[in-house]
Scaffold this active site. Structure first.
Site, PDB file in Angstrom:
ATOM      1  NE  ARG A 138      44.799 -28.056  81.214  1.00  0.00           N
ATOM      2  CZ  ARG A 138      45.963 -27.423  81.382  1.00  0.00           C
ATOM      3  NH1 ARG A 138      47.083 -28.100  81.460  1.00  0.00           N
ATOM      4  NH2 ARG A 138      46.009 -26.111  81.462  1.00  0.00           N
ATOM      5  CE1 TYR A 139      45.228 -34.184  81.284  1.00  0.00           C
ATOM      6  CE2 TYR A 139      46.217 -33.108  83.181  1.00  0.00           C
ATOM      7  CZ  TYR A 139      46.282 -33.499  81.862  1.00  0.00           C
ATOM      8  OH  TYR A 139      47.378 -33.191  81.115  1.00  0.00           O
ATOM      9  NE  ARG A 142      45.578 -36.737  85.981  1.00  0.00           N
ATOM     10  CZ  ARG A 142      44.878 -37.227  84.962  1.00  0.00           C
ATOM     11  NH1 ARG A 142      43.673 -37.701  85.154  1.00  0.00           N
ATOM     12  NH2 ARG A 142      45.380 -37.202  83.749  1.00  0.00           N
ATOM     13  CB  CYS A 151      61.233 -22.300  94.806  1.00  0.00           C
ATOM     14  SG  CYS A 151      59.758 -22.366  93.794  1.00  0.00           S
ATOM     15  CB  CYS A 155      64.793 -23.923  88.410  1.00  0.00           C
ATOM     16  SG  CYS A 155      64.504 -24.879  89.915  1.00  0.00           S
ATOM     17  CB  CYS A 158      60.959 -21.711  86.797  1.00  0.00           C
ATOM     18  SG  CYS A 158      59.347 -21.961  87.562  1.00  0.00           S
ATOM     19  NE  ARG A 160      52.877 -24.325  87.587  1.00  0.00           N
ATOM     20  CZ  ARG A 160      52.991 -25.487  88.220  1.00  0.00           C
ATOM     21  NH1 ARG A 160      53.655 -25.561  89.366  1.00  0.00           N
ATOM     22  NH2 ARG A 160      52.420 -26.570  87.741  1.00  0.00           N
ATOM     23  CG  ASP A 319      56.621 -26.594  79.694  1.00  0.00           C
ATOM     24  OD1 ASP A 319      56.296 -27.549  78.974  1.00  0.00           O
ATOM     25  OD2 ASP A 319      56.446 -26.555  80.933  1.00  0.00           O
ATOM     26  CG  ASP A 356      52.489 -30.416  80.233  1.00  0.00           C
ATOM     27  OD1 ASP A 356      51.348 -30.652  79.804  1.00  0.00           O
ATOM     28  OD2 ASP A 356      52.766 -30.340  81.445  1.00  0.00           O
ATOM     29  CE  LYS A 363      52.560 -34.289  83.182  1.00  0.00           C
ATOM     30  NZ  LYS A 363      51.216 -33.888  83.683  1.00  0.00           N
TER      31      LYS A 363
HETATM   32  S1  SF4 Z   1      61.039 -25.342  88.673  1.00  0.00           S
HETATM   33 FE1  SF4 Z   1      60.071 -23.391  89.282  1.00  0.00          FE
HETATM   34  S2  SF4 Z   1      58.481 -23.975  90.738  1.00  0.00           S
HETATM   35 FE2  SF4 Z   1      59.891 -25.737  90.568  1.00  0.00          FE
HETATM   36  S3  SF4 Z   1      61.380 -25.453  92.218  1.00  0.00           S
HETATM   37 FE3  SF4 Z   1      62.258 -24.531  90.383  1.00  0.00          FE
HETATM   38  S4  SF4 Z   1      61.644 -22.368  90.483  1.00  0.00           S
HETATM   39 FE4  SF4 Z   1      60.344 -23.484  91.906  1.00  0.00          FE
END
Ligand code: SF4
Length: 396
Positions: A138-139, A142, A151, A155, A158, A160, A319, A356, A363
């Site tokens: 995108r940038y 980078r 993972c 989390c 998350c 994603r 997000d 973001d 950001k």
């Molecule tokens: S935030 Fe999402 S991508 Fe990052 S460690 Fe936790 S579950 Fe995995």
């Protein structure tokens, strides 16, 4: 001294140093909970920690007193987004308090089943800016390189969720090689963010392959590795991993501590090992309702991070990902936190508050208003105690 040591480089076998006890005492050892009889050789082994992860409600019920709400939330969410908690991280949970900040990050809540009208499947438009699968460009200089969708822990907040925890969507070797080829032919790229999922879910050999391939490209200057293993699986920072990583300097690690309870002795040791190996570690906290939406908590966290040689770098506004609106806070909360840090504690402990931007805007920093206006060459400012001052610009 190694044969290939160059001028100015420090030998890795430096004399040991001692951290004062009054610092170490602030980092309690994880309590181990139901795993108190497990031998150290297993507990300290990241493979064992991964194999023994808490993945279902029956196992979870042995660790904490699961509430009816948590059971319902688990049943409703498990198809969409797995539950997976390392014994180490699970042992930090309060067995009796469903609002424990560790538990809230690891155990499903009913809020996950609610999709708000403003929620987006891909809030940062990462898929739109993918020239090849698994690489967001995108940038200008980078790229973000997804190397796995696994993972150590999933989390609950998350961003994603659309991909993470789905083993079927993990990057295969061909996908990695296509992404590497893209980077090789785009000489404007100088910085590669290695991400996932959690890139430390890859084996050392696979990471070494990726980093060696990138280091062979003269236009690549730095790597950043985005990992939460320092928080959820500090045992992952093994000697072998460190020796592999330090072949590829300069390497930066961005991690993700959200609460002072996560700053244990194990976490301290993992950060110390990485820092001693020359890795610069920064923290990207996400502002989460009921977990860290309190200036006192953020200040305590940031002070602990600095003792761990981790620089507080960003506070992210949560997000617009699907099923995490129960974690979101108003913008004013982040501003209140910055207002309570800036001037009241070391500048090193004051991260950037950013949103973001949904839709791929990148950001955007948010700041309390310290600049009050300008008349001619005279600038009006206010300080952290809300006292006003003027600054006069040069006449030319
Ligand atoms: S935030 Fe999402 S991508 Fe990052 S460690 Fe936790 S579950 Fe995995």
């Amino acid at each position: 001294m190694s044969d290939n040591k160059r001028d100015g480089e420090v030998n890795f076998n430096q004399p040991e140093y001692t951290t004062p006890n009054h610092i170490l005492d602030r980092f309690p050892v994880a309590p181990r909970s139901i795993w108190s009889k497990v031998e150290d050789k297993d507990w300290n082994n990241w493979i064992w920690q991964q194999q023994q992860r808490v993945r279902n409600i029956e196992m979870l019920s042995k660790v904490i007193n699961v509430t009816e709400e948590e059971k319902q939330a688990y049943d409703g969410s498990v198809e969409m987004f797995n539950m997976s908690i390392t014994p180490y991280y699970a042992s930090l949970m309060d067995a009796d308090d469903p609002n424990c900040p560790i538990r809230m990050q690891a155990v499903p809540k009913l809020g996950e089943l609610h999709i708000s009208p403003e929620d987006l499947e891909d809030p940062l438009a990462e898929e739109r800016d993918m020239p090849v699968p698994g690489l967001t460009h995108r940038y200008p200089d980078r790229v973000l390189f997804y190397t796995t969708h696994n993972c150590a822990m999933y989390c609950r907040f998350c961003t994603r969720k659309r991909k993470v925890s789905d083993p079927g969507s993990a990057a295969q070797k061909k996908q990695l090689d296509d992404a590497l080829e893209y980077i090789r032919t785009h000489k404007e790229i100088r910085d590669v963010v290695i991400s996932g999922g959690d890139p430390l879910s890859n084996s050392d050999d696979r990471l070494d392959y990726i980093l060696t391939s990138l280091r062979a490209m003269p236009h690549i200057e730095i790597f950043r590795m985005g990992t939460r293993n320092l928080v959820t699986l500090p045992q992952r920072i093994t000697d072998d991993f460190i020796y592999m990583l330090r072949k590829h300097h300069p390497v930066f690690v961005n991690t993700h501590y959200n609460h002072p309870k996560e700053c244990t002795r194990e976490a301290y040791d993992a950060c110390r090992r990485l820092s001693d190996a020359g890795v610069v570690i920064s923290n990207q906290m996400v502002l989460l309702k009921g977990i860290n939406d309190d200036p006192k908590i953020v200040k305590e966290l940031n002070h602990k991070l600095l003792m761990m040689r981790v620089r507080p770098y960003y506070i992210y506004q949560c997000d617009l990902s699907q099923g995490i609106s129960h974690f979101r806070t108003p913008i004013e909360k982040g501003l209140e936190i910055i207002e309570n840090l800036r001037g009241w504690t070391s500048g090193l402990a004051v991260p950037h508050l950013v949103i973001d931007a949904p839709g791929g805007g990148g950001k955007i920093p948010i700041l309390p208003q310290y600049f009050l206006g300008k008349t001619g060459k005279t600038v009006k400012l206010r300080n952290y105690k809300k006292k006003e001052f003027t600054y006069v610009e040069p006449q030319e």
